[in-house]
Design a protein around this motif. Structure first.
Motif, PDB file in Angstrom:
ATOM      1  N   ILE A 189     -30.485  31.650  35.992  1.00  0.00           N
ATOM      2  CA  ILE A 189     -31.525  31.449  34.614  1.00  0.00           C
ATOM      3  C   ILE A 189     -30.321  31.221  34.112  1.00  0.00           C
ATOM      4  CG2 ILE A 189     -31.549  33.314  32.300  1.00  0.00           C
ATOM      5  CD1 ILE A 189     -32.412  35.363  34.820  1.00  0.00           C
ATOM      6  N   LYS A 190     -31.042  30.452  33.011  1.00  0.00           N
ATOM      7  CA  LYS A 190     -30.064  29.126  32.078  1.00  0.00           C
ATOM      8  C   LYS A 190     -30.658  29.655  30.206  1.00  0.00           C
ATOM      9  CE  LYS A 190     -28.481  25.442  33.878  1.00  0.00           C
ATOM     10  NZ  LYS A 190     -28.458  23.551  34.778  1.00  0.00           N
ATOM     11  N   LYS A 191     -29.877  29.601  29.569  1.00  0.00           N
ATOM     12  CA  LYS A 191     -30.554  29.989  28.319  1.00  0.00           C
ATOM     13  C   LYS A 191     -30.187  28.291  27.815  1.00  0.00           C
ATOM     14  CE  LYS A 191     -29.292  31.487  23.956  1.00  0.00           C
ATOM     15  NZ  LYS A 191     -29.326  30.443  23.098  1.00  0.00           N
ATOM     16  N   GLU A 192     -31.625  28.148  26.761  1.00  0.00           N
ATOM     17  CA  GLU A 192     -31.908  26.758  26.545  1.00  0.00           C
ATOM     18  C   GLU A 192     -30.946  27.038  25.321  1.00  0.00           C
ATOM     19  OE1 GLU A 192     -35.753  24.895  25.350  1.00  0.00           O
ATOM     20  OE2 GLU A 192     -36.862  26.778  27.233  1.00  0.00           O
ATOM     21  N   PRO A 193     -30.421  25.636  24.871  1.00  0.00           N
ATOM     22  CA  PRO A 193     -29.005  25.572  23.931  1.00  0.00           C
ATOM     23  C   PRO A 193     -29.589  25.604  22.700  1.00  0.00           C
ATOM     24  CG  PRO A 193     -29.961  23.539  25.023  1.00  0.00           C
ATOM     25  CD  PRO A 193     -30.112  24.238  26.111  1.00  0.00           C
ATOM     26  N   GLY A 194     -29.333  25.620  21.562  1.00  0.00           N
ATOM     27  CA  GLY A 194     -29.575  26.092  20.815  1.00  0.00           C
ATOM     28  C   GLY A 194     -29.941  24.969  20.032  1.00  0.00           C
ATOM     29  N   TYR A 195     -30.990  24.915  18.886  1.00  0.00           N
ATOM     30  CA  TYR A 195     -30.782  23.530  17.963  1.00  0.00           C
ATOM     31  C   TYR A 195     -31.127  23.876  16.524  1.00  0.00           C
ATOM     32  CZ  TYR A 195     -35.785  23.936  19.097  1.00  0.00           C
ATOM     33  OH  TYR A 195     -37.242  24.306  18.572  1.00  0.00           O
ATOM     34  N   SER A 196     -31.202  22.427  15.626  1.00  0.00           N
ATOM     35  CA  SER A 196     -31.622  22.255  14.289  1.00  0.00           C
ATOM     36  C   SER A 196     -32.470  20.892  14.519  1.00  0.00           C
ATOM     37  CB  SER A 196     -30.669  22.310  13.934  1.00  0.00           C
ATOM     38  OG  SER A 196     -29.588  23.371  13.486  1.00  0.00           O
ATOM     39  N   ARG A 197     -33.231  20.926  13.487  1.00  0.00           N
ATOM     40  CA  ARG A 197     -34.355  19.616  12.669  1.00  0.00           C
ATOM     41  C   ARG A 197     -34.031  19.413  11.849  1.00  0.00           C
ATOM     42  NH1 ARG A 197     -39.739  20.853  16.536  1.00  0.00           N
ATOM     43  NH2 ARG A 197     -38.951  22.576  15.864  1.00  0.00           N
ATOM     44  N   ILE A 198     -34.601  18.400  11.386  1.00  0.00           N
ATOM     45  CA  ILE A 198     -34.295  17.573   9.994  1.00  0.00           C
ATOM     46  C   ILE A 198     -35.072  16.979   9.558  1.00  0.00           C
ATOM     47  CG2 ILE A 198     -31.744  17.002   9.798  1.00  0.00           C
ATOM     48  CD1 ILE A 198     -31.185  17.450   7.056  1.00  0.00           C
ATOM     49  N   LYS A 199     -36.585  17.010   8.638  1.00  0.00           N
ATOM     50  CA  LYS A 199     -36.547  15.587   8.402  1.00  0.00           C
ATOM     51  C   LYS A 199     -35.983  15.159   6.947  1.00  0.00           C
ATOM     52  CE  LYS A 199     -41.568  14.364   7.251  1.00  0.00           C
ATOM     53  NZ  LYS A 199     -42.757  14.885   6.956  1.00  0.00           N
ATOM     54  N   LEU A 200     -35.776  13.938   7.543  1.00  0.00           N
ATOM     55  CA  LEU A 200     -35.131  12.489   6.182  1.00  0.00           C
ATOM     56  C   LEU A 200     -35.700  11.560   6.023  1.00  0.00           C
ATOM     57  CD1 LEU A 200     -32.972  12.727   4.283  1.00  0.00           C
ATOM     58  CD2 LEU A 200     -31.387  11.766   6.425  1.00  0.00           C
ATOM     59  N   ASP A 201     -36.011  11.372   4.994  1.00  0.00           N
ATOM     60  CA  ASP A 201     -37.143   9.986   4.959  1.00  0.00           C
ATOM     61  C   ASP A 201     -38.210   9.877   6.057  1.00  0.00           C
ATOM     62  OD1 ASP A 201     -35.431   9.554   2.668  1.00  0.00           O
ATOM     63  OD2 ASP A 201     -34.297   8.294   3.883  1.00  0.00           O
ATOM     64  N   ASN A 202     -39.360  10.672   5.960  1.00  0.00           N
ATOM     65  CA  ASN A 202     -40.358  11.024   6.955  1.00  0.00           C
ATOM     66  C   ASN A 202     -40.474  10.223   8.261  1.00  0.00           C
ATOM     67  OD1 ASN A 202     -42.250  11.062   5.101  1.00  0.00           O
ATOM     68  ND2 ASN A 202     -42.388   9.587   4.950  1.00  0.00           N
ATOM     69  N   GLU A 203     -38.594  11.205   8.995  1.00  0.00           N
ATOM     70  CA  GLU A 203     -38.004  10.847   9.839  1.00  0.00           C
ATOM     71  C   GLU A 203     -37.178  12.259  10.221  1.00  0.00           C
ATOM     72  OE1 GLU A 203     -35.150   8.288  13.343  1.00  0.00           O
ATOM     73  OE2 GLU A 203     -35.518   7.526  11.162  1.00  0.00           O
ATOM     74  N   VAL A 204     -37.624  13.147  11.869  1.00  0.00           N
ATOM     75  CA  VAL A 204     -37.062  14.594  12.316  1.00  0.00           C
ATOM     76  C   VAL A 204     -36.256  14.196  12.887  1.00  0.00           C
ATOM     77  CG1 VAL A 204     -37.707  16.398  13.375  1.00  0.00           C
ATOM     78  CG2 VAL A 204     -39.356  15.345  11.793  1.00  0.00           C
ATOM     79  N   HIS A 205     -35.234  14.496  12.624  1.00  0.00           N
ATOM     80  CA  HIS A 205     -33.293  14.193  13.361  1.00  0.00           C
ATOM     81  C   HIS A 205     -33.463  15.456  14.072  1.00  0.00           C
ATOM     82  CE1 HIS A 205     -32.409  10.257  11.570  1.00  0.00           C
ATOM     83  NE2 HIS A 205     -32.926  10.535  10.499  1.00  0.00           N
TER      84      HIS A 205
END
Length: 100
Positions: A3-19
């Motif tokens: 069993i593996k836990k997926e790493p946490g992540y963040s997303r941010i939209k900047l200038d119509n591009e999602v990072h």
């Protein structure tokens, strides 16, 4: 058990591009620059007396603390997740009706 836990992540939209930023992953093209900036910011905060209190992470936040955290960000949409739900802040108001 495999069993593996997926790493946490963040997303941010900047200038119509999602990072997307994944915990422990430095493959984003600006990772080195961002890490340096965050280190500099953390150092600056500490010199001004900031001491992080992680003893109550994901616990209740008072109305005054929310106002302080969101001050100057009313034009942005901010999405946070606690242990049960996502909170969408628009115009300084939380989608949960300040339940948390």
């Amino acid at each position: 058990m495999g069993i593996k836990k997926e790493p946490g992540y963040s997303r941010i939209k900047l200038d119509n591009e999602v990072h997307r930023f994944v915990a422990g992953d430095s493959s984003h093209s600006h990772s080195v620059h961002l890490d340096k900036y965050l280190d500099k910011l953390a150092s600056r905060m500490k010199t001004q007396g900031y001491v992080p209190d992680t003893s109550c992470v994901l616990h209740h936040v008072s109305e005054d603390e929310k106002e302080s955290l969101l001050h100057g960000h009313k034009s942005r949409q901010i999405i946070l997740r606690d242990v049960r739900r996502f909170h969408h802040f628009r115009e300084g108001k939380c989608s949960c009706g300040d339940y948390w």
